[in-house]
Design a protein around this motif. Structure first.
Motif, mmCIF file in Angstrom:
data_model
loop_
_atom_site.group_PDB
_atom_site.id
_atom_site.type_symbol
_atom_site.label_atom_id
_atom_site.label_comp_id
_atom_site.label_asym_id
_atom_site.label_seq_id
_atom_site.Cartn_x
_atom_site.Cartn_y
_atom_site.Cartn_z
ATOM 1 N N THR A 74 0.833 -1.200 0.000
ATOM 2 C CA THR A 74 0.000 0.000 0.000
ATOM 3 C C THR A 74 0.869 1.252 0.000
ATOM 4 O O THR A 74 0.523 2.266 -0.612
ATOM 5 N N LEU A 75 2.000 1.180 0.703
ATOM 6 C CA LEU A 75 2.875 2.354 0.792
ATOM 7 C C LEU A 75 3.733 2.500 -0.464
ATOM 8 O O LEU A 75 4.553 3.410 -0.546
ATOM 9 N N GLY A 76 3.576 1.568 -1.404
ATOM 10 C CA GLY A 76 4.271 1.731 -2.681
ATOM 11 C C GLY A 76 5.523 0.893 -2.829
ATOM 12 O O GLY A 76 6.300 1.086 -3.761
ATOM 13 N N VAL A 77 5.763 -0.043 -1.913
ATOM 14 C CA VAL A 77 6.932 -0.906 -2.056
ATOM 15 C C VAL A 77 6.579 -2.002 -3.071
ATOM 16 O O VAL A 77 5.561 -2.678 -2.919
ATOM 17 N N PRO A 78 7.387 -2.174 -4.124
ATOM 18 C CA PRO A 78 6.981 -3.029 -5.251
ATOM 19 C C PRO A 78 7.178 -4.524 -5.020
ATOM 20 O O PRO A 78 7.990 -5.159 -5.707
ATOM 21 N N TYR A 79 6.453 -5.116 -4.089
ATOM 22 C CA TYR A 79 6.412 -6.567 -4.008
ATOM 23 C C TYR A 79 5.446 -7.037 -5.093
ATOM 24 O O TYR A 79 4.468 -6.352 -5.399
ATOM 25 N N ALA A 80 5.693 -8.238 -5.628
ATOM 26 C CA ALA A 80 4.818 -8.750 -6.683
ATOM 27 C C ALA A 80 3.406 -8.928 -6.140
ATOM 28 O O ALA A 80 3.219 -9.156 -4.938
ATOM 29 N N LYS A 81 2.447 -8.828 -7.029
ATOM 30 C CA LYS A 81 1.054 -8.964 -6.612
ATOM 31 C C LYS A 81 0.849 -10.368 -6.029
ATOM 32 O O LYS A 81 1.311 -11.360 -6.583
ATOM 33 N N GLY A 82 0.191 -10.435 -4.880
ATOM 34 C CA GLY A 82 -0.065 -11.729 -4.258
ATOM 35 C C GLY A 82 1.130 -12.277 -3.489
ATOM 36 O O GLY A 82 1.111 -13.405 -3.017
ATOM 37 N N TYR A 83 2.181 -11.464 -3.354
ATOM 38 C CA TYR A 83 3.379 -11.937 -2.667
ATOM 39 C C TYR A 83 3.118 -12.223 -1.196
ATOM 40 O O TYR A 83 3.782 -13.066 -0.599
ATOM 41 N N ASP A 84 2.146 -11.498 -0.611
ATOM 42 C CA ASP A 84 1.869 -11.691 0.816
ATOM 43 C C ASP A 84 1.544 -13.152 1.123
ATOM 44 O O ASP A 84 1.890 -13.671 2.179
ATOM 45 N N ALA A 85 0.915 -13.853 0.168
ATOM 46 C CA ALA A 85 0.499 -15.235 0.412
ATOM 47 C C ALA A 85 1.701 -16.182 0.485
ATOM 48 O O ALA A 85 1.667 -17.180 1.196
ATOM 49 N N VAL A 86 2.767 -15.849 -0.249
ATOM 50 C CA VAL A 86 3.905 -16.774 -0.302
ATOM 51 C C VAL A 86 5.120 -16.244 0.463
ATOM 52 O O VAL A 86 6.164 -16.884 0.489
ATOM 53 N N ALA A 87 4.955 -15.079 1.088
ATOM 54 C CA ALA A 87 6.102 -14.429 1.745
ATOM 55 C C ALA A 87 6.735 -15.325 2.797
ATOM 56 O O ALA A 87 7.959 -15.417 2.911
ATOM 57 N N ASN A 88 5.895 -16.035 3.556
ATOM 58 C CA ASN A 88 6.443 -16.857 4.641
ATOM 59 C C ASN A 88 7.275 -18.024 4.124
ATOM 60 O O ASN A 88 8.157 -18.516 4.827
#
Lengths: 394, 710
Positions: free
Chosen positions: B642-656
């Protein structure tokens, strides 16, 4: 009288300003590349002289006020005594030096732009002349104040019990801050009353006001120099210059000191005292990772015959000097001199075969004295399955 | 003329007075405790909440917002009623303000203790408390303006100008700087990143000093000094000029906290020149205070209240002269990151804020309890103890600052840095010991005061409602009035003018830094943090590492030799919040990544003195026991997106998944060095973050070299 004095003040201010601006623009012309601001402004002497000029100017303005104040009050007395002619003479005398000084200074600046070069003789003498003129003006004014106060003092000496010094200081302090006598307070009372708090409307102390103007002038010149004329170095330019000077100093020293050891010329040192110096460094910084006796810990064992990056004195010197950053050995060349690194490397060589307790396992290649300098191989570890995991994970 | 009868509310003043004394002691003792940790690291008790990184924000927040804050409200509530000839607008709002503020303080202390912090100095409190502060501040504003509106005095006295400017500016600073994105009930990320976050933060930080510690206290000085000395205010003219000049110029000076950093040069220069221009307006306040005492200096010899005021105002004059000097680049190059700054702020804190509060308390208690001070002698002794305390505190800190800066900058003839960082710390330990003695003396004085005030209250009887009378305010419309007198009759106009004046500097500095791209040149190789590093970074923030370690290498020969390539603006674009720090009790960490092996960090954080003998860094044993909370990782990634850091879309699901892979890598690295630890401990995340610091720019160099080779 007051106007006359004011006028010369304005002249002086304008003059000083012109002086600052001309030197700025001149220096800007001479420094096409901002990376080497070899200008009047990079010269600390010039800057401090201009600062002195400015400070003296403020002193003159302040003293001007004091002189005018004492003069007015003095002449009022004189006039009351009917001694008008005398008053006029003194008035003229008072005005004269400031006009003369203004003209003096004007002459020097007029000549200035003709031949200015860095902090050439001309610049220097011009600045010096301005300072001298200002000093003379201050001296003259001080004499006037003294004579006024002295005359009055002899008159009141009989009735006052205060000591001379207290009186002089008090008079100066009151004038300096543009104080009105407390007895006249009712005249400047504004009649405000806030929960019993009254407000006076005293004048702004002159030194405060001119100090404020001075700060604003400073701000303008500062911004001009850093961002318009670029006669002052930016942070990055300062850095480049500092590195250059540092490097020059270092080279100059090394050229003389014959301390110029590097990984190609380093030789084993066996002198006991010198080795102790190496040991001291070892205990201070190396032992954290390699153990107090070199047995290894976070870092490899230094007492066995196996070396990751070569075990000759030259190899060890090189490893310490440049580090093996990817494995966590930092480069020490900015912390220790080549001589110190040579001592350290020599000390480490002496650890070979000391067999300290709790040694770390062997790592790297077998190194023998006669063999050619070991190749700088990547880690060949025989007995650790963990390392294979490292490789797998990378 | 019809006289109206009413009463002043002393009850609320009493509440704030007691809170001032109480929180003053708490804040000062926290200060003494952190001072001890400089030479007795074991006083951290190896417990998270009492370790320097968490205790230091408790000290600063307690002293600023609890001690000085309550003393400000105490003085405002007493003086405003009398200057307006009216009771406070609403007793209920007064009470709400008081209890609201005290609960903020308690929540602040508890949350900092448990490690909930934004990591931005003097704005460490997390978002729910930020919202609470805003609400209570509005309550204070309504109560203050309500009182001003129903006043029986036609014009506003200079003290009230300062109160109004304080209120509106603090509101503006707090709201802008606290812009943050919550990702859990107690944690958030700063809305701004890197250079911009730094600029906003120090615009706030500097003006917290200006508008929380200076302007309201100047307002109090304008009321309590003339009252105590029974002398008229020296110059109304000076009041006008220094008031408007002060609030206009102050707001610009924030960037002087960032000289030689990656902040654009033009902003740094503005910080410098406005700081220099600030000397005169600040000294205007000092002069108006000291010259008001003209004709009353005989009283100063007798009256402890005036003694406190005189030293307070002198300290104010000294630190407002020193501040601009510290803003000059060549002075700042020496002073920044050292204890010189600590000395400077304590001249202001102990001298100006502390002594003003003490003087006002000594004056108010006998007045409100309708008696005389229990012991004038004890108060005079407090004065001397406090003054000596300040001297013994400040001189060693100045000395420590000069010594350390000098050692940092020394090179050997061969061109190497002469002293290891640790040597520069151990050489100033004696100064740290002396400083804590000075602080102890100062606290002893404060304890004497509390006793003295308690005895005073005990022997008097408290006037909860003080009767007063005044004529009702008539509508006056003078034909011709001095221009400023017109403003003084119009509180809303005063408020709006103040806001415009303070908004100018902020807008002109902040907007270009946000909008002009050239200010922060991008570096292609700078990548967002991996999930594990991000988690580690939050631990770094939680433990308050920034209170001792900077992450900003200035372009100096010595810093580049010691720490590596100087820091670039583009390196911090994903830093929400920035962690540049302001003090180096430990070395800079901007390029720590890769300098030591993982095992070094592992051993160092559990017992720093093993890896660097003589280190005064505290131990962090709990990092080895706490499991890393990975359930929050997706929320953190989403917040960063949200703050504009360019993680790939949907990265939150696989971050762990990535997090565990990286953690395992570190576990294996440690195993090679004979350290066995599970991969899910907090220490692993922290090591990952520390190993990342400053690495990206090295990749940039490799990239450029390969590109040029092809």
């Amino acid at each position: 009288m007051y106007n006359l004095f004011k006028k010369s003040l304005v002249h002086k201010l304008a003059l000083c300003f012109a002086l600052l601006i001309t030197s700025v623009s001149v220096s800007a012309q001479q420094a096409p590349s901002p990376a080497q601001p070899e200008t009047v402004w990079s010269n600390p002497l010039a800057i401090s002289m201009v600062l002195i000029i400015f400070v003296l100017l403020i002193v003159i303005i302040l003293m001007g006020n004091v002189v005018l104040g004492t003069a007015e009050w003095h002449f009022k007395k004189q006039k009351d005594n009917g001694n008008f002619l005398k008053a006029v003479t003194i008035l003229l005398m008072l005005g004269l030096p400031s006009i003369v000084s203004a003209q003096d200074a004007a002459a020097t600046t007029a000549a200035a732009p003709l031949n200015i070069g860095g902090l050439s003789g001309t610049t220097f003498f011009m600045l010096l002349a301005v300072i001298a003129v200002e000093l003379v003006v201050i001296l003259v004014m001080a004499l006037f104040v003294r004579s006024f106060i002295a005359k009055e003092k002899t008159k009141v000496a009989a009735v006052t019990t205060e000591t001379k010094e207290e009186k002089t200081f008090q008079a100066f302090w009151d004038k300096f801050n543009s104080f009105r006598p407390i007895t006249e307070e009712s005249k400047i009372d504004l009649g405000h009353n806030y929960d019993g708090i009254r407000e006076l409307n005293n004048r702004l102390p002159a030194w405060w006001l001119y100090g404020f103007y001075g700060c604003i002038l400073f701000a303008a010149i500062y911004l001009w120099r850093y961002h318009v004329s670029h006669s002052a170095p930016s942070s990055r330019e300062e850095y480049t210059m500092a590195m250059q000077t540092g490097e020059e100093q270092k080279q100059a020293y090394l050229a003389k000191a014959a301390n110029n050891i590097d990984e190609n010329t380093v030789a084993m040192i066996s002198d006991k005292d010198q080795l102790d110096a190496g040991k001291a460094i070892f205990l201070q910084v190396c032992s954290a990772c390699h153990g107090k006796e070199g047995q290894g810990g976070v870092g490899p064992n230094l007492t066995d015959d196996y070396w990751l990056h070569g075990g000759s004195i030259k190899d060890i010197f090189k490893t310490i000097k440049y580090g093996v950053v990817e494995k966590g050995m930092k480069s020490w060349k900015d912390d220790y001199s080549p001589k110190q690194i040579a001592l350290l490397a020599s000390y480490i060589r002496t650890l070979k075969g000391t067999n300290p307790p709790n040694p770390k396992e062997k790592q790297g290649d077998l190194f023998t004295e006669s063999a050619a300098p070991a190749k700088d191989s990547s880690a060949v570890v025989k007995d650790s399955a963990a390392v294979k995991e490292v490789k797998a994970s990378k | 003329m019809q006289m109206e009868k009413f009463s002043y509310d002393n009850g609320i003043v009493k509440k704030f007075a007691i809170a001032t004394a109480l929180w003053g002691l708490v804040g000062m003792i926290a200060g003494l405790w952190v001072a001890l940790q400089f030479y007795l690291p074991q006083t951290s008790l190896n417990f998270p909440g009492t370790t320097f990184g968490r205790l230091r924000p408790i000290h600063t927040n307690a002293v600023i917002f609890a001690f000085v804050g309550n003393s400000m409200f105490m003085g405002v509530y007493y003086s405003l009623q009398r200057l307006c000839k009216a009771r406070m607008f609403s007793d209920a709002l007064s009470k709400l303000h008081f209890w609201g503020w005290q609960s903020i303080i308690v929540l602040a202390a508890a949350s900092l203790f448990f490690g909930y912090t934004t990591g931005k100095e003097y704005a460490e409190l997390e978002w729910p408390i930020d919202i609470l502060i805003t609400l209570i501040w509005v309550v204070f504003g309504i109560n203050m303006f309500g009182t001003i509106i129903k006043r029986r005095e036609s014009h506003l006295y200079v003290a009230i100008w300062f109160y109004i400017a304080t209120w509106i500016t603090v509101a503006m600073l707090h709201i802008v700087n606290s812009a943050e994105l919550p990702f859990s009930w107690l944690k958030s990320y700063s809305w701004y990143a890197g250079v911009q976050d730094a600029l906003v933060q120090w615009w706030y930080g500097h003006n917290a000093v200006a508008f929380f510690l200076t302007t309201p206290i100047l307002g109090l000085m304008y009321y309590f000094l003339p009252k105590a000395a029974n002398r008229p205010v020296y110059s109304y003219r000076l009041s006008i000029i220094h008031f408007w000049a002060l609030i206009f110029i102050y707001i610009w000076a924030g960037p002087h906290h960032l000289l030689y950093t990656a902040l654009p040069d033009w902003a740094q220069s503005l910080g410098t020149v406005f700081s220099v221009m600030l000397i005169a307006p600040s000294w205007g306040g000092m002069l108006n205070g000291l010259f008001t005492l003209r004709g009353a200096w005989d009283k100063v010899r007798e009256d402890p209240v005036l003694k406190f005021f005189v030293v307070a105002i002198t300290c104010y004059g000294m630190s407002t002269f020193e501040g601009p000097m510290l803003s000059l680049k060549n002075v700042n190059a020496i002073a920044h990151y050292t204890d010189w700054i600590i000395a400077h702020v304590h001249i202001g804190g102990l001298g100006w804020n502390g002594f003003m509060a003490f003087g006002i308390l000594y004056w108010l208690f006998p007045k409100m309890w309708n008696t005389s001070l229990y012991s004038k002698k004890l108060a005079t002794n407090h004065f001397w103890l406090g003054t000596i305390g300040i001297v013994i505190y400040a001189i060693p800190m100045y000395w420590a600052g000069f010594t350390q800066a000098d050692m940092w900058k020394q090179f050997t003839d061969e061109g190497q840095i002469k002293f290891q960082f640790l040597e520069t710390v151990t050489s100033i330990i004696p100064m740290y010991i002396t400083r804590s003695l000075g602080g102890a003396l100062y606290i002893a004085g404060a304890v004497m005061m509390v006793y003295n005030l308690y005895k005073t209250a005990a022997k008097g009887s408290f006037i909860a409602n003080e009767d007063a009378e005044a004529p009702a305010l008539e509508k006056i419309n003078p034909a011709k009035e001095y221009w400023h007198r017109v403003i003084e009759r119009k509180p809303v106009m005063m408020l709006v003018l103040s806001l415009i004046i303070v908004a100018i500097g902020g807008l002109l500095e902040l907007i270009p830094t946000f909008l002009v791209k050239e200010n922060i040149p991008t570096i292609a190789s700078v990548q967002p943090y991996t999930p594990l590093e991000l988690q580690g970074r939050d631990i770094y923030i939680r433990e308050g590492c920034y209170t001792c370690h900077s992450q900003m290498i200035r372009p100096f020969r010595d810093e580049v030799a010691r720490y590596g390539e100087y820091s670039k603006a583009g390196e911090f674009v994903y830093d929400h919040p920035f962690q540049w720090g302001s003090k180096r009790t430990g070395p800079d960490l901007a390029r720590l990544g890769g300098k030591y092996p993982d095992s070094w960090h592992y051993n160092h954080l559990i017992e720093p003195s093993v890896m660097s003998p003589g280190s005064v860094m505290p131990r962090y044993p709990w990092l080895y026991e706490n499991d890393l909370d990975t359930s929050i990782t997706p929320a953190k990634i989403r917040a960063m997106q949200t703050l504009g850091v360019p993680y790939a879309k949907g990265y939150d699901a696989v971050a762990n998944r990535d997090l565990m892979t990286q953690a395992n890598g570190i576990r294996i690295n440690l195993k090679v060095d004979k350290i066995t630890t599970p991969a899910n401990k907090e220490i692993i995340a922290l090591i990952a973050y520390l190993q990342r610091l400053g690495k990206d720019i090295k990749l940039e160099k490799q990239r450029v070299t390969t590109a040029s080779n092809q």
